[in-house]
Design an enzyme around this catalytic site. Structure first.
Site: not given
Ligand code: GLN
Length: 508
Positions: A188, A89, A164
């Protein structure tokens, strides 16, 4: 790089375990594997947009070094994944690689050092294939906030891959890499794993070092693997986990072999099913698939018991205080002076900050910074951040009580399957609610994984989430492994071949 690489006969969907065995048997070299996946990425990435950065020369140099290590006999315990390709990532710093975090702010940033997790995976012999697309600064659930554009779900190009870590999920699902890394602050890893029919693990907070991973919400962020199988996740976690003095929140404990329990039978396992995870708001197709999976678990000897986690309903509101608060503080370092983007024109220092941040950050990141700055502002700290901290403790106590009755908790990973592009991007709250089942494990620090368990009426993948007690990864991976020995949902492949064939024709 020739397209012929994809005709090498290597199965792009091979697992990490299979890849490791083939390398050890010298049926394939690290260089051949790297060439294979790079060639495939060249064909498929323009459509999927899973990779932000590919650097074939670097990758091939690493692969050749891995082959040389094997030739020198350095392929034993010290390098258990020698030659296995992995992509990261784009939130992980890797020295010499561009590291964007999905943001214009870092669009041209080249990392000056390497994240500890990447370092230890490299030590284990893994070869870096490239850097993967993601929501900007890991804020999002659909990969639509990336400055580098959305990632397509390989199973349905009109749908999001989740976020994400959308690129991380799409890359494995499309056979562009046998495994990838992600980070999970509120879901995410697990939610994109569900959307792309993969196994994804968020370990216990503190298991994997956060050093060199760009910080979003420091008390929630955890690194973890994406792969096809739980067995692969165990192999990967072996390479990712470990104490790191450079991360003050890294757990100091002996090394663990996360594969050691894989063959343990499930007889006697007590599965807790929280009433709150099976109620209103969960799509019927998701529920049906999860129920089907629970039947499999019962057939394998597990028992299920209904439990209640009454405070879990506060997860999303607590998260949207804690995560933005910590993000607003972490992202203050992006000021145009130290890293990344700087506005081309400005009047004075203050104006430079303003323009730099206005240009460098996207809308979702700005929304989080605004919320975070608000909840931390003078007089509001007690009303928001402190309260959210109390809710975190209440949620942790819910789980503690539950573990008197069960060994692990199961439920759907997300309330619905992969949705269409644009379906939620104009309504942040709708988007936030997609993480309703995943966030609690970040707030408490518990390990949680998602594994494929079926499809809904549209044929979209459903994920089963397993939440476990602290440091119980080995058992959780074993549970998922047993399920995968009895089912083949995790073996489903996207129908990319027609696309590949037409593109290969075009590229030839
Ligand atoms: N969807 C969640 C957010 O927007 C979690 C994102 C994540 O786990 N990085 O913060």
């Amino acid at each position: 790089m020739s397209v012929a690489g994809t005709q090498s006969g290597w199965d792009s969907f091979a697992t990490v375990a299979q890849t490791k065995r083939a390398l050890e048997a010298r049926q394939v070299s690290a260089e051949e594997l790297a060439r294979h996946y790079l060639a495939r990425a060249e064909i498929l990435n323009p459509t999927l947009n899973a990779f932000i950065t590919l650097d074939p020369e670097r990758t091939l140099a690493e692969a050749r070094a891995a082959d040389a290590r094997r030739a020198r006999g350095e392929d034993g315990e010290a390098a258990p994944l020698l030659g296995v390709p992995v992509a990261h990532k784009d939130i992980y710093l890797i020295e010499g690689w561009r590291t964007t975090c999905g943001s214009r702010m870092l669009a041209n940033f080249v990392a000056p050092y390497t994240a500890s997790v990447v370092e230890s995976m490299t030590r284990a012999g893994m070869v870096t294939l490239g850097k993967l697309n993601m929501d900007e600064f890991a804020m999002g659930s659909s990969n639509e906030t990336s400055y580098f554009g959305p990632v397509r779900n390989p199973f349905d190009l009109n749908r999001v891959p989740g976020g994400s870590s959308g690129g991380s999920a799409a890359a494995v699902a499309a056979g562009l890499a046998p495994a990838t890394t992600g980070t999970d602050t509120g879901g995410s890893i697990r939610q994109p794993a569900m959307f792309c029919n993969l196994t994804g693990l968020k370990p216990t907070y503190g298991i994997c070092s956060r050093y060199g991973i760009i910080a979003f919400a420091s008390s929630l962020d955890q690194a973890g693997p994406f792969a096809r199988t739980a067995e692969d996740c165990a192999l990967l976690l072996n390479a990712m986990a470990g104490h790191d003095p450079r991360d003050a929140t890294s757990l100091e404990r002996p090394r663990e072999d996360y594969t050691r329990r894989l063959e343990e039978p499930l007889a006697g396992l007590r599965i807790g099913l929280p009433r709150e995870f099976f109620g209103e708001g969960v799509d019927s197709g998701v529920l049906a698939a999860v129920e089907g999976a629970l039947e499999v678990y019962r057939a394998l000897g597990a028992t299920t018991v209904e439990i209640s986690l009454p405070n879990v309903k506060y997860s999303v509101p607590a998260y949207y205080v804690v995560a933005p608060a910590e993000a607003s503080s972490n992202l203050s370092r992006f000021d145009g002076v130290r890293y990344g983007h700087r506005a081309a024109e400005y009047d004075d220092l203050l104006d430079m900050y303003k323009r730099t941040r206005a240009e460098g950050f996207g809308a979702e990141v700005k929304r989080r910074i605004l919320i975070g700055t608000y909840v931390l502002s003078h007089g509001y700290y007690d009303a928001y951040y402190l309260q959210a901290g109390k809710l975190r403790r209440l949620i942790a106590e819910d789980f503690k009580r539950a573990y008197a009755e069960c060994d692990v908790v199961m439920g759907p990973t997300a309330p619905e399957t992969a949705f269409a592009f644009g379906a939620k991007s104009d309504d942040p709250v709708k988007m936030y609610l997609n993480d309703i089942f995943t966030i609690c494990a970040n707030l408490t620090g518990q390990p949680a994984l998602s594994h494929p368990c079926g499809v809904d009426a549209q044929g979209q993948a459903v994920g089963l989430q397993i939440i476990g007690n602290y440091l119980d990864e080995a058992r959780m991976l074993a549970i998922a492994h047993r399920f995968q020995q009895a089912t083949d949902w995790h073996m489903r492949r996207p129908a990319l071949e027609p696309m590949r064939a037409s593109m290969a024709g075009g590229a030839a």
